[in-house]
Design an enzyme around this catalytic site. Structure first.
Site, PDB file in Angstrom:
ATOM      1  N   GLU A 195      28.939  42.933  35.366  1.00  0.00           N
ATOM      2  CA  GLU A 195      28.255  41.770  36.211  1.00  0.00           C
ATOM      3  C   GLU A 195      27.297  42.098  37.471  1.00  0.00           C
ATOM      4  O   GLU A 195      27.656  41.879  38.689  1.00  0.00           O
ATOM      5  CB  GLU A 195      29.659  41.251  37.028  1.00  0.00           C
ATOM      6  CG  GLU A 195      30.599  40.846  36.006  1.00  0.00           C
ATOM      7  CD  GLU A 195      32.065  40.427  36.925  1.00  0.00           C
ATOM      8  OE1 GLU A 195      32.121  40.474  37.975  1.00  0.00           O
ATOM      9  OE2 GLU A 195      32.829  39.797  36.442  1.00  0.00           O
ATOM     10  N   GLU A 311      35.827  38.286  27.279  1.00  0.00           N
ATOM     11  CA  GLU A 311      37.045  37.976  28.029  1.00  0.00           C
ATOM     12  C   GLU A 311      37.229  36.358  27.787  1.00  0.00           C
ATOM     13  O   GLU A 311      37.641  35.899  28.876  1.00  0.00           O
ATOM     14  CB  GLU A 311      36.551  38.358  29.399  1.00  0.00           C
ATOM     15  CG  GLU A 311      36.183  39.756  29.609  1.00  0.00           C
ATOM     16  CD  GLU A 311      35.747  40.079  30.964  1.00  0.00           C
ATOM     17  OE1 GLU A 311      36.263  39.514  31.860  1.00  0.00           O
ATOM     18  OE2 GLU A 311      35.582  41.353  31.338  1.00  0.00           O
TER      19      GLU A 311
HETATM   20  C1  XIL Z   1      40.390  40.568  36.220  1.00  0.00           C
HETATM   21  C2  XIL Z   1      41.928  40.680  35.896  1.00  0.00           C
HETATM   22  O1  XIL Z   1      42.352  40.145  34.897  1.00  0.00           O
HETATM   23  C3  XIL Z   1      42.780  40.393  37.449  1.00  0.00           C
HETATM   24  O2  XIL Z   1      44.108  40.246  36.882  1.00  0.00           O
HETATM   25  C4  XIL Z   1      42.399  40.975  38.290  1.00  0.00           C
HETATM   26  O3  XIL Z   1      42.990  40.464  39.627  1.00  0.00           O
HETATM   27  C5  XIL Z   1      40.737  41.098  38.741  1.00  0.00           C
HETATM   28  O4  XIL Z   1      40.262  41.426  37.437  1.00  0.00           O
HETATM   29  N1  XIL Z   1      35.716  39.993  34.836  1.00  0.00           N
HETATM   30  C6  XIL Z   1      36.067  40.921  34.519  1.00  0.00           C
HETATM   31  C7  XIL Z   1      37.556  41.507  34.497  1.00  0.00           C
HETATM   32  O5  XIL Z   1      35.252  41.764  33.854  1.00  0.00           O
HETATM   33  O6  XIL Z   1      37.769  42.638  34.831  1.00  0.00           O
HETATM   34  C8  XIL Z   1      38.361  40.434  35.443  1.00  0.00           C
HETATM   35  O7  XIL Z   1      39.665  40.897  35.338  1.00  0.00           O
HETATM   36  C9  XIL Z   1      38.058  39.244  35.378  1.00  0.00           C
HETATM   37  C10 XIL Z   1      36.671  38.868  35.651  1.00  0.00           C
END
Ligand code: XIL
Length: 502
Positions: A195, A311
């Site tokens: 990101e 994801e």
């Molecule tokens: C998220 C987790 O799923 C949550 O439980 C935590 O609170 C925050 O992180 N993008 C990503 C992930 O790359 O690591 C994130 O995961 C969601 C967004």
């Protein structure tokens, strides 16, 4: 026929953790003392087995690895399916763990490899949780994605007061060298930088005004990739990002331009991770922008990059409470999404952010107004397959076969023998002939592991030319039993089970 030069004899009596373990043809499979050392210390301090192992009666065996799950379907097309998971749910929830192993060929630690878990202080590391995840994966024939080496979130509380522009580059490279070095050869793909783009932050090149950017400027991205490649040359290195599916061309252009700059500078970057956090609310918006999304994926592929959906989940807050309608809405979004990504041959696999609604993080990050639990994932809270699961299954069944398999497991070898890696034990001598073919010159790591996933012997780690390669393993020193030979490079990971008999 293999040439003499292609033949590599592996010396006997040399399990990893004792001494130099391989005698290899002169200039072909060179392994340095330092490599051996790293491997040794990894074995000693990290894989002293933890509480999970004492519970090994409950671990699904390799034999339980599902042929009928989503990964089994994906593998027929030389793709992979996997899901994010975490330690606690693996330990405490047996039906979940069984479903995880049945459906997934690869897992991603949702928390265990983030800085706030791994870095209790600026000078110390917590490896226990990541080790657990990697052990679990090995014990169950699963590959692992590493997530994530450099992100503006999940930074430990000491970071803000400790990091400054003088020490930040060192902090980053040391972290990556240590973490990637420890898990060298065990990670299918690393989310090296996560990101880094946010055009609304109004910085150069649409970069996010993250702590790393403030301390180091854009160079932190290149630094991170180079450090990861140096520490683990056989791992697929990924830039992971969200928000490329809809109409924000500023975002997707900035991402594409970042990838172009990195490629132009020969940065070791192998794939784009598209997070795929979608929302049922965006159905019309997604449909309206499908063509742009397709073009974006094609432009990324044209840079020679693979693409992983890393994801995927679908927020259902916009849908009324009725469960059937919600499952249909979410499943429909999965189908729409797959109709784009599965038709892009550069997309090599799909990972969902969790497998079952039972553990979705969306209930805490984005709760529904009616307080009902969200239903964003392929399985419901009772591990029952929903529309989203069937949408994925449909698309894995109906997509074109990818040219190369990038991960295989024992089960996949049975589904779709690739003949990329063959291991044939000799009938009389304690020797096993290992043969593999490379389509192109690659950095490879070849090793023998036991059924717990522990390294027994590093057989080779070096750059090899395209063509057929042969290794002879003398296994006289090792106890009879089941082992796995694992061959890994940035473009694939294959494993084959070997039954060594005396
Ligand atoms: C998220 C987790 O799923 C949550 O439980 C935590 O609170 C925050 O992180 N993008 C990503 C992930 O790359 O690591 C994130 O995961 C969601 C967004």
């Amino acid at each position: 026929m293999p040439t003499r030069r292609d033949f590599i004899k592996v010396a006997a009596g040399t399990a990893v953790g004792t001494s130099m373990c391989a005698v290899l043809a002169e200039d072909v499979f060179a392994m340095t003392e330092q490599d051996t050392f790293e491997q040794d210390s990894f074995e000693q301090d990290s894989f002293e087995q933890d509480s999970f192992e004492q519970d090994s009666s409950k671990i699904p065996s390799h034999a339980a690895f599902g042929l009928d799950g989503l990964h089994g379907e994906a593998a027929k097309k030389k793709m992979f399916f996997g899901s994010a998971t975490s330690e606690n749910r693996i330990i405490t929830d047996i039906p979940y763990r069984t479903a995880l192993v049945r459906e997934s060929g690869i897992i991603v630690p949702e928390y265990e490899m983030k800085w706030d878990i791994m870095r209790p202080s600026a000078t110390t590391y917590n490896f226990a949780d990541a080790d657990f995840m990697i052990n679990f994966a090995r014990q169950n024939g699963l590959a692992v994605r590493g997530h994530t080496l450099c992100w503006h979130r999940a930074l430990p509380s000491w970071f803000a007061s400790t990091a400054n522009s003088r020490n930040a580059a060192q902090l980053l490279t040391e972290h990556i060298a240590t973490v990637c070095g420890r898990y060298k050869g065990r990670i299918h793909s690393w989310d090296v930088v996560n990101e880094a783009i946010e055009p609304t932050d109004r910085q150069t090149n649409g970069l996010r005004n993250s702590p790393w950017f403030r301390l180091l400027g854009e160079s932190y991205i290149e630094t991170a990739f180079r450090a990861a490649h140096q520490a683990d040359p056989a791992s697929l290195l990924v830039y992971n990002e969200y928000g490329v599916e809809f109409d924000d061309m500023q975002r997707s252009d900035a991402i594409l331009n970042l990838l172009r700059r990195l490629k132009a500078r020969n940065v070791p970057l192998h794939a784009l991770g598209v997070q795929g956090h979608i929302r049922a609310a965006d159905k019309a918006k997604f449909a309206a922008n499908m063509q742009r999304f397709r073009t974006f994926l094609r432009d990324v592929a044209a840079l020679g990059l693979s693409i992983i959906i890393t994801e995927l989940d679908c927020d259902d807050t916009a849908l009324a409470s009725n469960i059937t309608a919600r499952d249909e809405g979410v499943g429909g979004m999965y189908g729409d999404y797959c109709s784009v990504v599965m038709n892009e041959p550069a997309v090599i696999g799909i990972i969902t952010w969790g497998l079952t609604d039972k553990y979705t993080s969306l209930n805490s990050t984005n709760p529904r107004a009616d307080r009902l639990p969200q239903r964003p994932l392929p399985l419901d809270a009772n591990m029952v397959r929903k529309n989203a699961w069937y949408a994925l299954e449909y698309w894995f069944k109906n997509t074109t076969q990818r040219p190369r398999q990038t991960i295989t497991s024992v089960a996949e070898e049975r589904i779709a023998p690739t003949h990329r890696l063959r291991c044939v034990p000799h009938t009389h001598r304690s020797e096993c002939a290992i043969q593999f073919t490379l389509e192109r010159s690659e950095d490879v790591l070849l090793r023998l592991v036991d059924v717990r996933g522990q390294d027994v012997q590093i057989l080779a780690q070096t750059r090899l030319e395209a063509g057929e390669h042969h290794v002879v393993l003398n296994y006289a020193p090792f106890p009879a039993g089941v082992y796995f030979c694992i061959l890994q490079s940035p473009s694939f990971l294959v494993s084959e089970k070997i039954l060594l008999q005396k």
